[in-house]
Design an enzyme around this catalytic site. Sequence first.
Site, PDB file in Angstrom:
ATOM      1  N   LYS A   5       2.024  -9.505  24.492  1.00 57.12           N
ATOM      2  CA  LYS A   5       0.630  -9.551  24.933  1.00 57.12           C
ATOM      3  C   LYS A   5      -0.275  -9.752  23.729  1.00 57.12           C
ATOM      4  O   LYS A   5      -0.094  -9.115  22.689  1.00 57.12           O
ATOM      5  CB  LYS A   5       0.273  -8.224  25.622  1.00 57.12           C
ATOM      6  CG  LYS A   5      -1.056  -8.231  26.328  1.00 57.12           C
ATOM      7  CD  LYS A   5      -0.894  -8.765  27.730  1.00 57.12           C
ATOM      8  CE  LYS A   5      -2.231  -8.995  28.398  1.00 57.12           C
ATOM      9  NZ  LYS A   5      -3.016 -10.096  27.824  1.00 57.12           N
ATOM     10  N   LYS A  29      -0.818  -1.836  18.593  1.00 58.86           N
ATOM     11  CA  LYS A  29      -1.911  -1.447  19.489  1.00 58.86           C
ATOM     12  C   LYS A  29      -1.383  -1.150  20.889  1.00 58.86           C
ATOM     13  O   LYS A  29      -1.800  -0.174  21.523  1.00 58.86           O
ATOM     14  CB  LYS A  29      -2.965  -2.559  19.542  1.00 58.86           C
ATOM     15  CG  LYS A  29      -4.220  -2.175  20.297  1.00 58.86           C
ATOM     16  CD  LYS A  29      -5.295  -3.248  20.172  1.00 58.86           C
ATOM     17  CE  LYS A  29      -5.781  -3.385  18.761  1.00 58.86           C
ATOM     18  NZ  LYS A  29      -6.929  -4.320  18.649  1.00 58.86           N
ATOM     19  N   LYS A  41       0.000 -13.270  19.497  1.00 64.11           N
ATOM     20  CA  LYS A  41      -1.311 -13.837  19.202  1.00 64.11           C
ATOM     21  C   LYS A  41      -1.164 -15.351  19.185  1.00 64.11           C
ATOM     22  O   LYS A  41      -0.081 -15.881  18.925  1.00 64.11           O
ATOM     23  CB  LYS A  41      -1.827 -13.345  17.836  1.00 64.11           C
ATOM     24  CG  LYS A  41      -3.331 -13.285  17.735  1.00 64.11           C
ATOM     25  CD  LYS A  41      -3.896 -12.141  18.556  1.00 64.11           C
ATOM     26  CE  LYS A  41      -5.393 -11.971  18.352  1.00 64.11           C
ATOM     27  NZ  LYS A  41      -5.912 -10.811  19.098  1.00 64.11           N
ATOM     28  N   THR A 129     -13.211  -3.492  26.595  1.00 66.58           N
ATOM     29  CA  THR A 129     -13.086  -3.105  25.184  1.00 66.58           C
ATOM     30  C   THR A 129     -14.277  -2.268  24.741  1.00 66.58           C
ATOM     31  O   THR A 129     -14.121  -1.240  24.071  1.00 66.58           O
ATOM     32  CB  THR A 129     -12.941  -4.347  24.289  1.00 66.58           C
ATOM     33  OG1 THR A 129     -11.850  -5.152  24.767  1.00 66.58           O
ATOM     34  CG2 THR A 129     -12.659  -3.942  22.854  1.00 66.58           C
ATOM     35  N   ASN A 170     -19.695  -9.381  23.011  1.00 64.00           N
ATOM     36  CA  ASN A 170     -19.160  -8.679  24.177  1.00 64.00           C
ATOM     37  C   ASN A 170     -18.870  -7.210  23.870  1.00 64.00           C
ATOM     38  O   ASN A 170     -19.343  -6.313  24.572  1.00 64.00           O
ATOM     39  CB  ASN A 170     -17.884  -9.364  24.667  1.00 64.00           C
ATOM     40  CG  ASN A 170     -17.213  -8.621  25.806  1.00 64.00           C
ATOM     41  OD1 ASN A 170     -16.420  -7.700  25.585  1.00 64.00           O
ATOM     42  ND2 ASN A 170     -17.524  -8.989  27.021  1.00 64.00           N
ATOM     43  N   SER A 304      -6.065  -5.269  30.470  1.00 62.94           N
ATOM     44  CA  SER A 304      -5.238  -6.454  30.675  1.00 62.94           C
ATOM     45  C   SER A 304      -3.916  -6.075  31.346  1.00 62.94           C
ATOM     46  O   SER A 304      -3.417  -6.786  32.224  1.00 62.94           O
ATOM     47  CB  SER A 304      -4.964  -7.151  29.344  1.00 62.94           C
ATOM     48  OG  SER A 304      -6.078  -7.888  28.912  1.00 62.94           O
TER      49      SER A 304
END
Length: 410
Positions: A5, A29, A41, A129, A170, A304
């Site tokens: 992810k 994470k 990524k 987030t 954001n 997510s």
Amino acid sequence: MSPSKGGIRYAESVTREEVEALACLMTLKCAVVEVPYGGAKGGVAINRGDYSPAEVERITRRFTTELHRRHLIGPDVDVPAPDFGTTAGDMAHIKDTYMQLEGQSVFGAACVTGKPVGQGGIRGREEATGLGVYFGIREFLSNKAVAAGAGLPTPWSVAASTFAIQGLGNVGYWAAHFIAKNGGRVTAVGERDGTVLDAAGVDVEALKAHLVAHKSVAGFTNGDSPSLVLVADPAAVLAADVDVLIPAALEGAITSANAHVVRAKVVAEAANGPVTAAADDVLTARGITVLPDLVLNAGGVLVSYFEVSKALAGLRFGRLTQRAEEAAMENLLSTLQNHGITITDRDRRRLVIGADERAHVYSGLEDGMCAACGETVKVAAEKGISLRIAAYYTAVSRVANALGSRGLWP
């Protein structure tokens, strides 16, 4: 092996080395918030501003096609998400391309997260987030030892504190939104062309609307506040005299060259790597507490994970329970009324509410962030180490334990 992810970023500066490093961080994470994925990524070295929307769509679809050809995307392989320079619309194009290539797989919507709700996304993902940052700050500083170590009063509260935000994108906007909603006072906001300072409090919603309309802090009046000060230097936010400084822009914002100007008691890392290693040493030596990004901005990957779960189940959270919860509460209130207890209309409206999808997401996000913060504080106290090292210790231990308990095959 679990699927991986991580986000896909569009930036001219992106490199293979950067992507590899960020993928490693995503592994940790996910581990620190107990999301059962490895890290990943992706990046495309473009400035999307140089391309039309139609051209960006074609680039996105081509990138997805190349990932698919190499078996590098899918619910059981790798599940991308938005990152710097990418949007929910890009994620919709990734999903559509994948489903075309997979023959309209029933689980195709789980191939990517951060999609619009109408394309299989989940309510609450946009603010996840930033809301996670709010939950993390609240949870860390509600611990008396952490608050006292930072020189803050105990018990600590959001409503009695001041905040500075660097970057009202954001993450920064939603963190500021929930801080203000819960009584906190945002007195400084730094953007790319200047810093807004107001000891009486910056109207975050008004500033965000102004930035959307004018692309600049210039001309912002903060409701004609007499205490408003506009400074042309965007870095001035770092020197704001506040309880909590939240760097929510790009990495490397606080370095050994400017760490000495920070006046906040706490630096809460909302961005990825906003404090360099050398700056971290300077802040620590000055007695400034750093809340680590590894935990603090993990809300996005948590939600997510919820979005993937929703797609695999094919069912919106709350759909089977919301009305039943409302009916059960209505029956309870009616029973209380039958026994002579007065229930006002206001109380009834407040209590007869079943949890919808957003409520489920917020609850799960809060639970995950609280658990991660609590474990980090516990490990830091037990080992006599910083919160940052404790977060890494927890994450690496979980990865090592998972690999060790699985064993080797063949």
